[in-house]
Motif scaffolding. Structure first.
Motif, mmCIF file in Angstrom:
data_model
loop_
_atom_site.group_PDB
_atom_site.id
_atom_site.type_symbol
_atom_site.label_atom_id
_atom_site.label_comp_id
_atom_site.label_asym_id
_atom_site.label_seq_id
_atom_site.Cartn_x
_atom_site.Cartn_y
_atom_site.Cartn_z
ATOM 1 N N GLN A 106 0.811 -1.269 -0.076
ATOM 2 C CA GLN A 106 -0.148 0.240 -0.046
ATOM 3 C C GLN A 106 0.869 1.313 -0.096
ATOM 4 O O GLN A 106 0.295 2.290 -0.060
ATOM 5 C CB GLN A 106 -0.974 0.054 1.080
ATOM 6 C CG GLN A 106 -0.139 -0.143 2.441
ATOM 7 C CD GLN A 106 -1.363 -0.355 3.572
ATOM 8 O OE1 GLN A 106 -2.584 0.211 3.567
ATOM 9 N NE2 GLN A 106 -0.840 -0.757 4.678
ATOM 10 N N ASN A 117 7.613 6.771 -1.724
ATOM 11 C CA ASN A 117 6.527 7.345 -1.051
ATOM 12 C C ASN A 117 6.496 7.234 0.255
ATOM 13 O O ASN A 117 7.176 6.259 0.778
ATOM 14 C CB ASN A 117 5.385 6.957 -2.149
ATOM 15 C CG ASN A 117 5.131 7.791 -3.137
ATOM 16 O OD1 ASN A 117 5.339 9.045 -3.308
ATOM 17 N ND2 ASN A 117 4.505 7.242 -4.190
ATOM 18 N N ALA A 118 5.444 7.954 1.012
ATOM 19 C CA ALA A 118 5.214 7.689 2.427
ATOM 20 C C ALA A 118 3.638 7.850 2.556
ATOM 21 O O ALA A 118 2.997 8.451 1.701
ATOM 22 C CB ALA A 118 5.939 8.749 3.073
ATOM 23 N N ARG A 119 3.213 7.151 3.410
ATOM 24 C CA ARG A 119 1.643 7.460 3.874
ATOM 25 C C ARG A 119 1.646 7.747 5.321
ATOM 26 O O ARG A 119 2.529 7.562 6.001
ATOM 27 C CB ARG A 119 0.974 6.334 3.752
ATOM 28 C CG ARG A 119 0.922 5.913 1.943
ATOM 29 C CD ARG A 119 0.060 4.889 1.467
ATOM 30 N NE ARG A 119 -1.570 5.604 1.896
ATOM 31 C CZ ARG A 119 -2.456 4.666 1.515
ATOM 32 N NH1 ARG A 119 -2.369 3.251 1.038
ATOM 33 N NH2 ARG A 119 -3.739 4.939 1.743
ATOM 34 N N THR A 120 0.647 8.232 5.615
ATOM 35 C CA THR A 120 0.111 8.698 7.032
ATOM 36 C C THR A 120 -0.739 7.815 7.849
ATOM 37 O O THR A 120 -1.368 7.208 7.231
ATOM 38 C CB THR A 120 -0.213 10.104 7.183
ATOM 39 O OG1 THR A 120 -1.242 10.139 6.184
ATOM 40 C CG2 THR A 120 0.789 11.082 6.952
ATOM 41 N N GLN A 157 5.337 14.239 3.199
ATOM 42 C CA GLN A 157 5.221 14.773 1.603
ATOM 43 C C GLN A 157 6.477 15.231 1.260
ATOM 44 O O GLN A 157 6.289 15.797 0.370
ATOM 45 C CB GLN A 157 4.166 16.151 2.045
ATOM 46 C CG GLN A 157 2.854 15.969 2.606
ATOM 47 C CD GLN A 157 1.895 14.883 1.923
ATOM 48 O OE1 GLN A 157 2.151 13.816 2.449
ATOM 49 N NE2 GLN A 157 1.096 15.262 1.111
ATOM 50 N N MET A 188 0.839 16.602 -5.176
ATOM 51 C CA MET A 188 -0.222 16.809 -4.619
ATOM 52 C C MET A 188 -1.244 17.785 -5.287
ATOM 53 O O MET A 188 -2.357 17.979 -4.972
ATOM 54 C CB MET A 188 -0.344 17.373 -3.161
ATOM 55 C CG MET A 188 0.282 16.661 -2.353
ATOM 56 S SD MET A 188 -0.177 14.740 -2.207
ATOM 57 C CE MET A 188 -1.410 14.914 -1.241
ATOM 58 N N GLU A 231 -3.753 6.642 -2.946
ATOM 59 C CA GLU A 231 -2.980 6.503 -1.769
ATOM 60 C C GLU A 231 -2.311 7.663 -1.289
ATOM 61 O O GLU A 231 -1.694 7.767 -0.226
ATOM 62 C CB GLU A 231 -2.147 5.203 -1.942
ATOM 63 C CG GLU A 231 -0.922 5.536 -2.714
ATOM 64 C CD GLU A 231 -1.284 5.385 -4.245
ATOM 65 O OE1 GLU A 231 -2.407 5.072 -4.732
ATOM 66 O OE2 GLU A 231 -0.173 5.868 -5.064
ATOM 67 N N LEU A 232 -1.883 8.537 -2.295
ATOM 68 C CA LEU A 232 -1.232 10.011 -2.001
ATOM 69 C C LEU A 232 -2.157 10.841 -0.988
ATOM 70 O O LEU A 232 -1.837 11.660 -0.172
ATOM 71 C CB LEU A 232 -0.949 10.638 -3.162
ATOM 72 C CG LEU A 232 -0.084 10.144 -3.890
ATOM 73 C CD1 LEU A 232 0.217 10.847 -4.989
ATOM 74 C CD2 LEU A 232 1.372 9.704 -3.249
ATOM 75 N N GLN A 245 -5.081 9.238 0.981
ATOM 76 C CA GLN A 245 -5.664 8.838 1.990
ATOM 77 C C GLN A 245 -4.708 8.183 3.263
ATOM 78 O O GLN A 245 -3.567 8.005 2.795
ATOM 79 C CB GLN A 245 -6.422 7.375 1.679
ATOM 80 C CG GLN A 245 -7.571 7.693 0.697
ATOM 81 C CD GLN A 245 -8.150 6.629 0.294
ATOM 82 O OE1 GLN A 245 -7.337 5.304 0.066
ATOM 83 N NE2 GLN A 245 -9.281 6.371 -0.467
#
Lengths: 118, 841
Positions: free
Chosen positions: A13, A18-21, A56, B571, B819-820, B822
């Motif tokens: 996922q 990239n990174a996710r929160t 980000q 974004m 996914e960027l 959420q």
């Protein structure tokens, strides 16, 4: 042992680079990073400089460049690199069978193990 | 050999011996027994239980068997005579199904009970099967034992197609074998890099290119959704993105898991593997475990080398002279003929770790070593692995490499001379030792003597050498050698050349842009390899620059790398100091209408935007939007006909206008109409930096056209076209580029100028510094010296725009790159200290 680690889902996922929160109710939001050489790291999502959302930023090697003022933060140690001085808490992370796990007490304790374990 | 076979022991007086029972007749179990026998052959009566109906063979050599390079007989380690000679009872084909720790016995499937004094568990690992629909169809195999190989060989006899799921070591070896056996092979790998646990992006890219050259189809980032079948046999594999690949056989090689079922059922401490101490003893002192089934100091190993170390310390303990195992450093080689690939240690770097990278594009070589605290901690080699063993030795011994640091990447031949303080430790000295006729630049056939002579005749910089004798002027792989010669010949008098793009390369922006075109480079890892990048993945400076240069060079062909873009472009909104975003919809030429204004007002209320502001570029900026809400905001704005204003991009921002001849008593032309037309023509274009346009209807210049990147000032006789203005930190008024008579000409020159800027400026260089750097005359001459240039450049711009003018907001609103936006999940602690996870979707 599983109880000590929070399963936060499959590695697929987060795409590399990239990174996710991961917001924590009543706690600090966490950023989970996937580097271009397929390593995973988790930090509190707040630059030590002006609290920029590190999730980000551009990820290169095991460094993320903060999107606000381009501080470089080590994903491994949470420390600001170069001439900048500061540190963001890291969250111990491990990957097992394609899933990402975060150390529960660090997630809840804002990256530092809580003084008392309830 | 399907029936249990046993070799009765010929030893006598067994009653006095301790009974050692081994579960597992694989590499670990038998090696452990060998080690014990070598220390004390008379201590134990040994019984080995094996699940497979055959003697002990070398499992890691199954790949050469599949590839037809070896036979099963070649890979047998211990034949029947070994068991007989050593008095070992082998029970094969009858696996142990339970351990009774209290009674110290094991029970097999056929009901046989065997008592032990000491038990050794060496059950190895099981292949992991991804539980997608169709995973149990006939024709879906793993790659673990000889039966699997037999199944693959049977399938290959009829030719056809094979899909290998998993692009790790095992999967690629299976794919290679099947390809050699004549099958059309597709490898589906979940991660974007092949063998990502052993290779970095650069080496993975080279490996992928080579396998594709050999005719394999390599699908990276491929997530298997389903294995398709008809009439009870596999026919293909379907990915989550909808792609399908035909298959007569599917090999599942996605990973292994320690086989711990027996140990867990017996109540031993098991985490990922069976937990053992440094003597390979489990939580039960009578039971030891070894190999891929164990977890030692938190680590489970899936390679063969650690197993040998484990077996040694196990045997030391078993004969009463414990030594202890401290864990292993592992290395990997891919057993695919003709591909040289080596990886060892840790390339995760971290504080104080330093990467040394050498690339030789002409010979297809990539080498990377990682040094930390004066010790070598990791190495990745592709194309030339001759020094793999040497690096691995340095790594295992933890030798101080500071004295050979400079020459380390050149390998043992250069550096080892220096380990004792020899002259070759310094790469300059190595170059000094070359003879005068040694070739420095292979592309242009320039010898060392020629380069030195050129330097002595006054070429004091790399650039001067390049232009005067052509050394290092083509592919650049000899740049390091030329720099050494400059240092050797001139000492401190070497002049540094123009600034390189970033610290990852010695090439300048212009070099990189030229070479991307000349060498037909179409992906970031390819640029880094071919142009000898000194870092494995570049940095936050070069990645966005390369992404732009490739996008500009290959419109429609290059696939934009989102993760190489700055946050705002990723974004499609402007990040603010609190981490929220501001959203600016496009208002063509600064015009708007009630529908748009209503939609903006609704968005402001619906998403609680704390502020709306009129911008300097004549539009409305909505502040305080959360990243999760952006797609919904865009959907609402799209519904009112508005698209992205690119207020966040290194791209065309706004076209500011005044009211012009339609309303203004001074207006000379329809400046508003022209502004709208120009914005319709130029929106969406990616540029080296942000780009602003204005159209003023008369010389009073209400649209402030003379501080824009491109400004039009309408006059009675036509249109004055101005360029290179800037209203930022350093205010600069425009230069007059030319005067034209018609709107069409104004738009054509505008397109041509933009394209020239896109193709010539350095990334993050606005038009003002670009024009000051190259000179206005050079820009004029590039546009107007040849009569057809404006048309050619404008045509290139229009071609590029075909691919740029799709609204990125609409794509996101429709769900792309969700996914960027959420969160991956949310942690909700409860007072009871039980945590729940809320997963997105």
């Amino acid at each position: 042992m599983i109880g000590d680690w929070l399963d936060i889902g499959p590695v697929s996922q987060i795409s590399p680079g990239n990174a996710r929160t991961l917001p924590v109710r009543g706690g600090e939001e966490i950023a989970v990073f996937h580097t271009l050489d397929n390593r995973f790291f988790a930090l509190v999502n707040r630059c030590p400089h002006k609290a920029g959302p590190l999730s980000q930023g551009i990820v290169h090697g095991d460094v993320v460049t903060c999107p606000l003022h381009a501080w470089n933060i080590s994903l491994k140690t949470g420390k600001a690199l170069g001439d900048d001085d500061g540190c963001v808490p890291t969250i111990p992370l491990r990957v097992d069978a394609g899933r990402i796990y975060l150390l529960r007490e660090a997630v809840l304790g804002g990256g530092t193990p809580p003084a008392k374990v309830a | 050999m399907n029936a249990p076979v046993s070799f009765p022991s010929s030893g006598s007086g067994q009653a006095q011996l301790e009974r050692l029972v081994v579960i597992g007749n694989g590499m670990a179990g038998c090696r452990a027994v060998e080690e014990v026998l070598a220390r004390d052959p008379a201590r134990y009566a040994v019984t080995i239980f094996g699940a497979e109906p055959r003697v002990n063979y070398n499992r890691i050599m199954l790949s050469p068997v599949l590839a037809g390079e070896k036979t099963f007989e070649d890979i047998v380690i211990n034949g029947p005579e070994w068991y007989e000679d050593n008095g070992i009872t082998l029970v094969s084909g009858d696996p142990v199904v339970a351990i009774d720790r209290a009674g110290q016995t094991v029970v097999t499937r056929s009901g046989r009970t065997e008592a032990y004094d000491r038990l050794l568990i060496a059950t190895g690992s099981d292949p992991f099967i991804i539980p997608v629909p169709g995973h149990d169809l006939p024709g879906v195999v793993t790659f673990r034992d000889l039966d699997d190989v037999d199944r693959m060989l049977a399938a290959a006899e009829n030719g056809g197609s094979a899909v290998v799921i998993g692009g790790g070591l095992l999967g690629l070896e299976a794919a290679h074998g099947l390809a050699l056996r004549g099958m059309q092979v597709t490898v589906v790998h979940l991660m974007p890099t092949l063998m990502e646990r052993q290779l970095d992006e650069a080496a993975g890219y080279l490996l992928k290119s080579e396998l594709e050259r050999r005719g394999q189809t390599i699908v990276t980032g491929g997530d298997t959704a389903e294995i398709l079948g008809t009439d009870g046999h596999v026919t293909g594999v379907k990915l989550k993105d909808g792609r399908e690949f035909p298959a007569d056989i599917v090999v599942m090689a996605v990973g292994i898991r320690p086989a711990t079922t027996l140990a867990r059922a017996a109540g031993l401490e098991v985490e990922r593997g069976i937990v053992v101490d440094d003597h390979m003893v489990t939580s039960d002192p009578a039971i030891m475990a070894v190999g891929e089934c164990v977890q030692h100091r938190g680590t489970c190993y899936g390679l063969v080398a650690p197993l040998w170390d484990m077996c040694r310390s196990l045997a030391d303990h078993a004969v009463g002279s414990p030594s202890g195992y401290a864990g292993s450093v592992t290395s990997t080689k891919l057993k695919v003929s003709g591909i040289d690939l080596f990886s060892a240690g840790d390339f995760s770097g971290g504080d104080g770790a330093e990467d040394i990278v050498m690339r030789d594009a002409a010979r297809g070589i990539y080498k990377r070593v990682i040094v930390k605290d004066d010790r070598l901690v990791g190495a990745v080699l592709y194309g030339d692995t001759a020094d793999g063993a040497w690096y691995f030795d340095l790594l295992k011994k933890g030798e101080d490499v500071s004295s050979i640091r400079e020459a380390l990447i050149f390998g043992q031949a250069f550096a080892a001379g220096g380990a004792g303080g020899g002259a070759l430790a310094n790469p300059n000295a190595a170059v000094a030792a070359l003879s005068d006729d040694a070739e420095i630049c292979g592309c242009n056939g320039v010898s060392k003597g020629k380069v030195v002579a050129t330097i002595q005749q006054g070429a004091c910089s790399l650039d001067a050498v390049r232009s005067q004798c052509k050394a290092s002027a083509s592919c650049g792989s000899c740049t390091g050698l030329v720099e050494s010669l400059l240092a050797l010949t001139l000492g401190d008098e070497v002049q540094s050349g123009p600034k390189s793009l970033c610290k990852c390369t010695s090439f300048t922006h212009d070099d990189v842009r030229r070479l991307i075109l000349e060498k037909d480079l179409k992906a970031i890892p390819q640029v880094m390899q071919e142009l000898h990048w000194t870092t494995p993945h570049g940095c936050a400076s070069c990645r966005p620059a390369l992404n732009y240069y490739l996008l500009c060079a290959w419109p429609g062909e290059y696939e934009d790398e989102q993760h190489s873009r700055f946050v705002n472009e990723r974004m499609h909104a402007n990040i603010q100091k609190d981490g929220t975003y501001s959203v600016v919809p496009r208002m063509w030429g600064g015009l708007t209408n009630p529908t748009e204004l209503r939609a903006i007002a609704d968005v402001v209320e619906k998403y609680n935007a704390p502020m709306v502001k009129v911008t300097g570029g004549q539009r409305l900026d909505i502040f305080g939007i959360k990243k999760e809400d952006l797609p919904a905001v865009w959907a609402d704005l799209n519904a009112a006909g508005m698209v992205s204003g690119h207020a966040y991009g290194k791209s065309l921002r706004t076209v500011k206008t005044c009211v012009g001849s339609e309303w203004c008593r001074f207006g000379t032309q329809d400046s508003t109409g022209l502004g709208v037309k120009i914005e319709r023509m130029t929106w969406g274009s990616w540029m080296p930096h942000k780009f602003k346009i204005a159209v003023s209807g008369c010389p009073r210049n209400c649209a402030e056209a003379t501080i824009k990147d491109f400004g039009v000032v309408c006059v009675d006789s036509g249109y004055e076209l101005h360029v290179g203005g800037n209203g930022g930190i350093k205010v600069r008024a425009t230069d007059l580029l030319c005067k034209v008579e018609t709107e069409d000409e104004a738009m054509e020159v505008c397109s041509a100028f933009i394209q020239l800027y896109r193709e010539q400026a350095h990334y993050l260089e606005r038009t003002a510094p670009w024009i000051e750097r190259v000179g206005l005359e050079s820009v004029k001459s590039a546009l107007f010296d040849q009569p057809e240039t404006v048309a050619t450049l404008a045509a290139r711009f229009r071609h590029s725009q075909q691919f740029m003018q799709s609204d990125p907001w609409a794509e996101r609103a429709a769900g792309r790159d969700a996914e960027l936006h959420q969160h991956m999940a949310e942690v909700r602690p409860f007072p009871t200290n039980v945590q729940q996870m809320e997963f997105a979707k």
